[in-house]
Design an enzyme around this catalytic site. Structure first.
Site, PDB file in Angstrom:
ATOM      1  N   HIS A  93      61.469  15.045  19.261  1.00  0.00           N
ATOM      2  CA  HIS A  93      62.802  14.863  18.685  1.00  0.00           C
ATOM      3  C   HIS A  93      63.143  13.379  18.723  1.00  0.00           C
ATOM      4  O   HIS A  93      62.846  12.681  19.690  1.00  0.00           O
ATOM      5  CB  HIS A  93      63.838  15.658  19.481  1.00  0.00           C
ATOM      6  N   CYS A 207      65.422  15.670  11.956  1.00  0.00           N
ATOM      7  CA  CYS A 207      65.885  14.584  12.825  1.00  0.00           C
ATOM      8  C   CYS A 207      65.162  13.271  12.562  1.00  0.00           C
ATOM      9  O   CYS A 207      65.785  12.205  12.498  1.00  0.00           O
ATOM     10  CB  CYS A 207      65.739  14.988  14.289  1.00  0.00           C
TER      11      CYS A 207
END
Length: 334
Positions: A93, A207
């Site tokens: 992430h 993301c």
């Protein structure tokens, strides 16, 4: 109607759609991600296991003369729950951090799913509803502080550039636009083959893409980035040329195609949340049958459905280098 006859009708339908598609003008690949005029309210049916952006705050206005450090932040997905488990698979992430020299305050900015990754990737099949029901919005989250331990333990926290307060304020205005118009999370990148030069049919919108757009915006505003390597995670499906099928109304509406509608619902059914170990393994075999043995995948992108004629190696998770950007006159992703 027996299963074999239904399968033959579906194959014929897909062939006709492909032939129709060949008659129209050449399609643009990858399919451009669709932006919207406003962000719709979420349906109460969509519920998050973990609250979205629980400590979020408005992006502050910085003094123009401020000097702000910009940090690359990266950690394994769900690191807070599983530690470095997904880090071993390079499922990461991404976020970006800021530190104001005048105030000493730190901030974190990231973009992720409102209702977790599973809901953004596969729909719910609700009783009494013909069409699959999606909970697939994503959004930006900005909050004060940088959790050093979270990013450093199994990931990355590194300075990549410095900007002025004026540049930060311009970036903040761009973030508002980007967040209000790019609202749906897209998990999959779809390519023709593992060759880096192969055609990209669809690009993901998640993301890492938000962070790359943010870096590019800062570069366009004059930021000069350090010479460091930056890698990002992509989950890739491999298929032949996709076949456009239609939207919710044209497929599942009163005048829709019931054979195609049933095929799409049947495809998504094994991806539902599981109640038992036995049910889980039964559905795994169904997924293998659809995707690998029958080379079928139904993709939902830009609120439209596509058929992907899947091919080897079917799916791959890559952790690929994407260099930090340089400025350009045209703003990236707008």
């Amino acid at each position: 109607m027996d299963a074999a006859r239904c399968s033959r009708l579906l194959s014929l339908l897909l062939l006709l759609l492909a032939l129709w598609g060949a008659r129209v003008s050449a399609r643009r690949w990858p399919v451009p991600y669709r932006r919207f005029d406003y962000r719709p309210k979420t349906d109460p049916y969509c519920q998050a296991r973990y609250t979205f952006c629980p400590t979020g705050s408005a992006i502050p206005v910085m003094k123009e003369e401020d000097v702000i450090e910009v940090y690359r932040l990266q950690a394994p997905v769900w690191e807070f729950k599983y530690g470095d488990l997904l880090g071993h698979l390079k499922i990461m992430h991404d976020a970006v951090g800021f530190r104001s020299s005048l105030t000493g305050k730190n901030y974190t900015m990231e973009w992720y799913e409102l209702f977790q990754l599973g809901n953004c990737t596969f729909p719910h099949l609700r009783p009494g509803m013909d069409a699959p029901f999606w909970c697939n919005q994503g959004a930006a989250c900005f909050y004060e502080g940088i959790d050093d331990a979270h990013w450093k333990a199994n990931g990355t926290l590194v300075l990549v550039t410095t900007i002025s307060g004026a540049m930060f304020n311009d970036m903040a205005q761009w973030v508002k636009y980007d967040n209000e118009t790019g609202i749906y999370y897209e998990t999959w990148t779809v390519r023709a083959s593992p060759d880096k030069k192969s055609t990209v049919w669809f690009d993901s919108y998640e993301c890492s893409k938000f962070i790359m757009r943010t870096y590019q915006k800062l570069a366009d505003l004059g930021a000069v980035f350090k010479k460091i390597q930056t890698n990002y995670t992509s989950i890739i499906l491999f298929s032949g040329e996709p076949i456009y099928l239609g939207n919710e109304t044209s497929i599942f509406g009163p005048q829709g195609n019931k054979t195609l509608a049933a095929a799409i619902r049947d495809f998504y059914n094994p991806f539902k949340p599981h109640q038992s170990v036995r049910e889980f393994f039964v559905d795994i075999f169904k997924i293998i049958d659809h995707v690998i043995l029958n080379h079928q995948f139904y993709l939902f992108y830009n609120l439209e459905y596509w058929f992907l004629p899947m091919k080897s190696p079917y799916l791959k998770i890559i952790y690929e280098e994407v260099p930090l950007p340089v400025g350009s006159k045209a703003s990236f992703g707008v």
